[in-house]
Design a protein around this motif. Sequence first.
Motif, short mmCIF file in Angstrom:
data_model
loop_
_atom_site.label_atom_id
_atom_site.label_comp_id
_atom_site.label_asym_id
_atom_site.label_seq_id
_atom_site.Cartn_x
_atom_site.Cartn_y
_atom_site.Cartn_z
N SER A 1 0.84 -1.20 0.00
CA SER A 1 0.00 0.00 0.00
C SER A 1 0.88 1.25 0.00
N PRO A 2 0.43 2.31 -0.67
CA PRO A 2 1.24 3.53 -0.70
C PRO A 2 1.30 4.17 0.68
N GLN A 3 2.44 4.78 0.98
CA GLN A 3 2.64 5.42 2.27
C GLN A 3 1.91 6.77 2.29
N GLN A 4 1.31 7.06 3.40
CA GLN A 4 0.64 8.34 3.59
C GLN A 4 1.69 9.38 3.97
N PRO A 5 1.60 10.59 3.44
CA PRO A 5 2.56 11.62 3.85
C PRO A 5 2.38 11.93 5.34
N GLN A 6 3.49 12.10 6.01
CA GLN A 6 3.46 12.31 7.45
C GLN A 6 3.21 13.77 7.81
N GLY A 7 3.41 14.67 6.90
CA GLY A 7 3.24 16.08 7.22
C GLY A 7 4.57 16.69 7.66
N ARG A 8 4.55 17.96 7.88
CA ARG A 8 5.77 18.67 8.24
C ARG A 8 6.05 18.52 9.73
N LYS A 9 7.29 18.24 10.03
CA LYS A 9 7.70 18.12 11.43
C LYS A 9 8.35 19.42 11.86
N SER A 10 8.12 19.80 13.08
CA SER A 10 8.75 21.01 13.60
C SER A 10 9.49 20.68 14.89
N ILE A 11 10.58 21.41 15.11
CA ILE A 11 11.39 21.22 16.29
C ILE A 11 11.18 22.44 17.18
N HIS A 12 10.92 22.23 18.44
CA HIS A 12 10.65 23.31 19.38
C HIS A 12 11.78 23.41 20.41
N ASN A 13 11.94 24.62 20.97
CA ASN A 13 12.90 24.89 22.05
C ASN A 13 14.33 24.50 21.66
N VAL A 14 14.76 24.93 20.51
CA VAL A 14 16.12 24.66 20.06
C VAL A 14 16.84 25.99 19.92
N ARG A 15 18.03 26.05 20.44
CA ARG A 15 18.83 27.26 20.31
C ARG A 15 20.04 26.93 19.45
N GLU A 16 20.23 27.71 18.41
CA GLU A 16 21.30 27.44 17.46
C GLU A 16 22.45 28.41 17.71
N GLU A 17 23.65 27.86 17.76
CA GLU A 17 24.84 28.69 17.96
C GLU A 17 25.88 28.29 16.94
N ASP A 18 26.67 29.29 16.53
CA ASP A 18 27.77 28.99 15.62
C ASP A 18 28.95 28.46 16.43
N GLU A 19 29.73 27.63 15.78
CA GLU A 19 30.94 27.14 16.43
C GLU A 19 31.96 28.27 16.43
N PRO A 20 32.75 28.38 17.49
CA PRO A 20 33.78 29.45 17.49
C PRO A 20 34.80 29.20 16.42
N ARG A 21 35.24 30.26 15.78
CA ARG A 21 36.25 30.14 14.72
C ARG A 21 37.64 30.05 15.33
N HIS A 22 38.43 29.20 14.80
CA HIS A 22 39.80 29.08 15.26
C HIS A 22 40.70 29.91 14.36
N GLN A 23 41.53 30.67 14.95
CA GLN A 23 42.45 31.50 14.19
C GLN A 23 43.81 30.85 14.22
N ASP A 24 44.37 30.58 13.11
CA ASP A 24 45.70 29.96 13.05
C ASP A 24 46.75 30.97 12.86
#
Length: 106
Positions: free
Chosen positions: A83-106
């Motif tokens: 049987s064909p799969q039913q679309p699950q719909g869009r998933k959302s992520i809550h309470n996530v904080r995104e940060e950049d990694e610190p850059r290393h200077q050589d």
Amino acid sequence: MKTKSNRKLTKSNNRVFAGVLGGIAEYLQWNANVLRVLFVLLTIASHGAGILVYLLLMTIIPSKPENTGFFEQMRHASSQANSPQQPQGRKSIHNVREEDEPRHQD
């Protein structure tokens, strides 16, 4: 005294092999283990004729609709795979904080 009942003879989920004796025991309202012992004794006394009767009953007696034996599970799994799969719909992520990694200077 006659009583109307909607009992039907079906294979049982209380099974050892195919559920035939369990279904007969449920229909007759007997203990399934007692019926199994009687069946083995009668099969030995009849030189194995009970095996043929069991195989015949196994093909004639229908399974319960909710019966989940091995073959019913395989049939259900294969019908779901086709049987064909039913679309699950869009998933959302809550309470996530995104940060950049610190850059290393050589």
